[in-house]
Design an enzyme around this catalytic site. Structure first.
Site, PDB file in Angstrom:
ATOM      1  N   HIS A 241      -9.595 -32.265 -43.619  1.00 52.71           N
ATOM      2  CA  HIS A 241     -10.880 -31.668 -43.235  1.00 52.71           C
ATOM      3  C   HIS A 241     -10.724 -30.439 -42.338  1.00 52.71           C
ATOM      4  O   HIS A 241     -11.716 -29.761 -42.063  1.00 52.71           O
ATOM      5  CB  HIS A 241     -11.758 -32.710 -42.533  1.00 52.71           C
ATOM      6  CG  HIS A 241     -11.300 -33.033 -41.155  1.00 52.71           C
ATOM      7  ND1 HIS A 241     -10.191 -33.811 -40.909  1.00 52.71           N
ATOM      8  CD2 HIS A 241     -11.785 -32.650 -39.954  1.00 52.71           C
ATOM      9  CE1 HIS A 241     -10.013 -33.909 -39.605  1.00 52.71           C
ATOM     10  NE2 HIS A 241     -10.965 -33.211 -38.996  1.00 52.71           N
TER      11      HIS A 241
ATOM     12  N   HIS B  23     -12.438 -25.900 -39.230  1.00 51.73           N
ATOM     13  CA  HIS B  23     -12.782 -27.330 -39.228  1.00 51.73           C
ATOM     14  C   HIS B  23     -14.019 -27.538 -40.094  1.00 51.73           C
ATOM     15  O   HIS B  23     -15.111 -27.133 -39.721  1.00 51.73           O
ATOM     16  CB  HIS B  23     -13.063 -27.771 -37.793  1.00 51.73           C
ATOM     17  CG  HIS B  23     -13.276 -29.235 -37.637  1.00 51.73           C
ATOM     18  ND1 HIS B  23     -14.446 -29.866 -38.005  1.00 51.73           N
ATOM     19  CD2 HIS B  23     -12.459 -30.191 -37.145  1.00 51.73           C
ATOM     20  CE1 HIS B  23     -14.335 -31.155 -37.736  1.00 51.73           C
ATOM     21  NE2 HIS B  23     -13.145 -31.383 -37.216  1.00 51.73           N
TER      22      HIS B  23
END
Length: 189
Positions: A68, A83
């Protein structure tokens, strides 16, 4: 400025959008660590595409095992952290496919992670994607590009700009950025 400061070289690094979407101020991210710039200074993007790209040339420092988020280190010594989403760590990698590997050198625009955006929209708290300079305390300045206005001019602000309501309104009128093409951050080290 001391005598030796005259000889220090400054480097300017332009970062392109690592994902297509609407650029927003980092303080709008629904996560205190990003909104308060604890992780670093930068921008956030509300994504519309299915790939996270390298925002500049560099070496991949870390890709989280859940895919992620990733970090990128540039030859200028700038550390970039991308992110995807908020609390997406809890998805344990579902919705993410790693394309690149840690420790490799990548070129600006190369795909790092592929996303199932529809799945992630359904199953994550938020898909807002922070793009920050992790070592922002070590750079001399950061400029943010929030996209283009209707007259096609880029809307760029510096890190010293106070985000008034008038400026926030102008930011909201910018067109979405295109991954791999549009400037989002300019960093001077």
């Amino acid at each position: 400025m001391g005598f030796l400061d005259f000889f220090k070289k400054t480097a300017t690094l332009d970062l392109i959008a690592p994902i297509s979407g609407k650029v927003m101020s980092i303080d709008k991210v629904p996560d205190e660590a990003f909104a308060e710039k604890i992780v670093g200074d930068g921008i956030a993007i509300l994504p519309t595409s299915n790939e996270l790209l390298a925002p500049c040339d560099g070496k991949i420092g870390k890709i989280f095992k859940t895919n992620h988020a990733f970090s990128l280190e540039t030859k200028e010594g700038v550390e970039i952290f991308v992110h995807f989403g908020i609390n997406t760590l809890n998805l344990n990698g579902k919705g993410f496919t790693r394309v690149a590997e840690e420790g490799i050198n990548v070129k600006q625009g190369e795909v790092i992670i592929r996303l199932d955006l529809e799945y992630l929209k359904e199953h994550s708290e938020s898909v807002i994607t922070p793009v920050v300079i992790a070592n922002s305390d070590e750079v001399s300045s950061i400029e943010y590009s929030f996209g283009r206005l209707e007259n096609d001019s880029e809307y760029i602000l510096s890190s010293s700009t106070v985000l008034t309501e008038e400026i926030r309104h102008k930011i909201s009128q910018t067109k979405p950025v295109i991954a791999g093409k549009d400037l989002v951050l300019r960093v001077k080290k």
